[in-house]
Design a protein around this motif. Structure first.
Motif, PDB file in Angstrom:
ATOM      1  N   UNK A  12      12.953 -22.260  14.141  1.00 33.07           N
ATOM      2  CA  UNK A  12      11.949 -22.178  15.091  1.00 33.07           C
ATOM      3  C   UNK A  12      11.449 -23.504  15.048  1.00 33.07           C
ATOM      4  N   UNK A  13      10.966 -23.804  13.997  1.00 34.00           N
ATOM      5  CA  UNK A  13      10.086 -24.790  13.692  1.00 34.00           C
ATOM      6  C   UNK A  13      10.782 -26.185  13.455  1.00 34.00           C
ATOM      7  N   UNK A  14      11.671 -25.998  12.519  1.00 35.39           N
ATOM      8  CA  UNK A  14      12.278 -27.353  11.814  1.00 35.39           C
ATOM      9  C   UNK A  14      13.594 -27.776  12.961  1.00 35.39           C
ATOM     10  N   UNK A  15      14.150 -26.861  13.518  1.00 33.17           N
ATOM     11  CA  UNK A  15      15.344 -27.027  14.293  1.00 33.17           C
ATOM     12  C   UNK A  15      14.747 -27.320  15.950  1.00 33.17           C
ATOM     13  N   UNK A  16      13.305 -27.403  16.049  1.00 39.07           N
ATOM     14  CA  UNK A  16      12.726 -27.981  17.382  1.00 39.07           C
ATOM     15  C   UNK A  16      12.914 -29.486  17.392  1.00 39.07           C
ATOM     16  N   UNK A  17      13.277 -29.930  18.640  1.00 37.75           N
ATOM     17  CA  UNK A  17      13.555 -31.268  18.828  1.00 37.75           C
ATOM     18  C   UNK A  17      12.604 -32.249  18.576  1.00 37.75           C
ATOM     19  N   UNK A  20      11.872 -32.660  14.789  1.00 39.24           N
ATOM     20  CA  UNK A  20      13.052 -33.467  14.244  1.00 39.24           C
ATOM     21  C   UNK A  20      12.789 -34.821  14.290  1.00 39.24           C
ATOM     22  N   UNK A  21      12.205 -35.176  15.596  1.00 36.57           N
ATOM     23  CA  UNK A  21      11.817 -36.502  15.923  1.00 36.57           C
ATOM     24  C   UNK A  21      10.618 -37.071  15.281  1.00 36.57           C
ATOM     25  N   UNK A  92      20.572 -35.841  13.213  1.00 43.01           N
ATOM     26  CA  UNK A  92      20.142 -36.985  13.995  1.00 43.01           C
ATOM     27  C   UNK A  92      21.337 -37.906  14.184  1.00 43.01           C
TER      28      UNK A  92
ATOM     29  N   UNK B   8      16.928 -37.549  22.340  1.00 44.38           N
ATOM     30  CA  UNK B   8      16.240 -36.524  22.465  1.00 44.38           C
ATOM     31  C   UNK B   8      16.885 -35.397  23.263  1.00 44.38           C
ATOM     32  N   UNK B  11      19.430 -33.576  21.329  1.00 47.30           N
ATOM     33  CA  UNK B  11      18.504 -32.621  20.397  1.00 47.30           C
ATOM     34  C   UNK B  11      18.023 -31.544  20.939  1.00 47.30           C
ATOM     35  N   UNK B  12      17.805 -31.514  22.249  1.00 43.55           N
ATOM     36  CA  UNK B  12      17.191 -30.212  23.078  1.00 43.55           C
ATOM     37  C   UNK B  12      18.430 -29.248  23.100  1.00 43.55           C
ATOM     38  N   UNK B  15      19.821 -29.377  18.766  1.00 43.09           N
ATOM     39  CA  UNK B  15      18.391 -28.933  17.917  1.00 43.09           C
ATOM     40  C   UNK B  15      17.790 -27.460  18.131  1.00 43.09           C
ATOM     41  N   UNK B  16      18.249 -26.858  19.155  1.00 43.81           N
ATOM     42  CA  UNK B  16      17.950 -25.379  19.383  1.00 43.81           C
ATOM     43  C   UNK B  16      18.079 -24.534  18.371  1.00 43.81           C
ATOM     44  N   UNK B  17      17.275 -23.556  17.951  1.00 42.16           N
ATOM     45  CA  UNK B  17      17.702 -22.738  16.965  1.00 42.16           C
ATOM     46  C   UNK B  17      18.831 -21.702  17.313  1.00 42.16           C
ATOM     47  N   UNK B  20      21.880 -23.652  16.967  1.00 43.44           N
ATOM     48  CA  UNK B  20      22.328 -23.892  15.497  1.00 43.44           C
ATOM     49  C   UNK B  20      22.979 -22.573  15.084  1.00 43.44           C
ATOM     50  N   UNK B  91      20.839 -28.754   7.277  1.00 46.67           N
ATOM     51  CA  UNK B  91      19.378 -28.293   7.719  1.00 46.67           C
ATOM     52  C   UNK B  91      19.344 -26.852   7.655  1.00 46.67           C
ATOM     53  N   UNK B 106       2.604 -21.359   4.491  1.00 44.16           N
ATOM     54  CA  UNK B 106       1.670 -20.772   5.761  1.00 44.16           C
ATOM     55  C   UNK B 106       0.776 -19.960   5.427  1.00 44.16           C
TER      56      UNK B 106
END
Lengths: 112, 112
Positions: A12-17, A20-21, A92, B8, B11-12, B15-17, B20, B91, B106
């Motif tokens: 949810x964090x690292x797979x966010x577009x 990533x950018x 990417x 982008x 990736x939207x 890159x979505x969890x 993936x 990833x 965290x």
């Protein structure tokens, strides 16, 4: 997958577009907030702030206040962040390489 | 980046969890909707429907109605989808390998 539920949380964090950018834009060294804002096209001030805070919380990015003139804040990949950058590079590259094919697939889908 | 704005957009989707995780679950061959629903822990019916439709539109997944008894719908990676799966593997592996470090980061962040 050892713990798919936790992996989902990380994705949810690292797979966010945006994440990533942003990670990609930090690959060559520290960058200021304003530099990131300019180089990640389309990102809002608010979204960049949230993305950087999440990446900092996850130990992927460090935030450093530079007390020079003019004072500014710099962001940099941590060693773990650099390994993330390596892991995201294939995705990417894939996205850029497959843009024309995806465009064609979308046009065909929307036409039917 | 050739066209960061288009990248982008791609990736939207990829890159979505959820995308993936769905692509990962299709790596060993076709799966029914109900099988995917079960194996992608935490995904809602609605979110799985939307994710599969986006992936189909992008040419990453094919949807096939099987007129057997009982009739059902099957999803499968296209050849392009299989190359995406390969590009996302690093990833996903990174996310799983770094879970403990991210958890620790965290906790440290939230404590300060």
């Amino acid at each position: 997958m050892a713990d798919p539920c936790k992996a989902r949380e990380v994705l949810a964090i690292v797979g966010d577009k945006w994440a990533l950018l942003v990670v990609r834009m930090l690959k060559d060294g520290p960058r200021r907030f304003t530099e990131l804002k300019r180089s990640v096209e389309g990102i809002s001030q608010r979204m960049l702030t949230v993305t950087l805070r999440d990446l900092e919380r996850d130990g992927i990015v460090t935030r450093r206040v530079r007390n020079v003139m003019p004072p500014h804040v710099e962001y940099e990949l941590t060693p773990m962040g650099r390994t993330l950058r390596e892991a995201t590079a294939p995705l990417l590259e894939w996205s850029i390489a497959h843009l024309p094919l995806i465009d064609a697939a979308r046009a065909a889908y929307d036409d039917r």
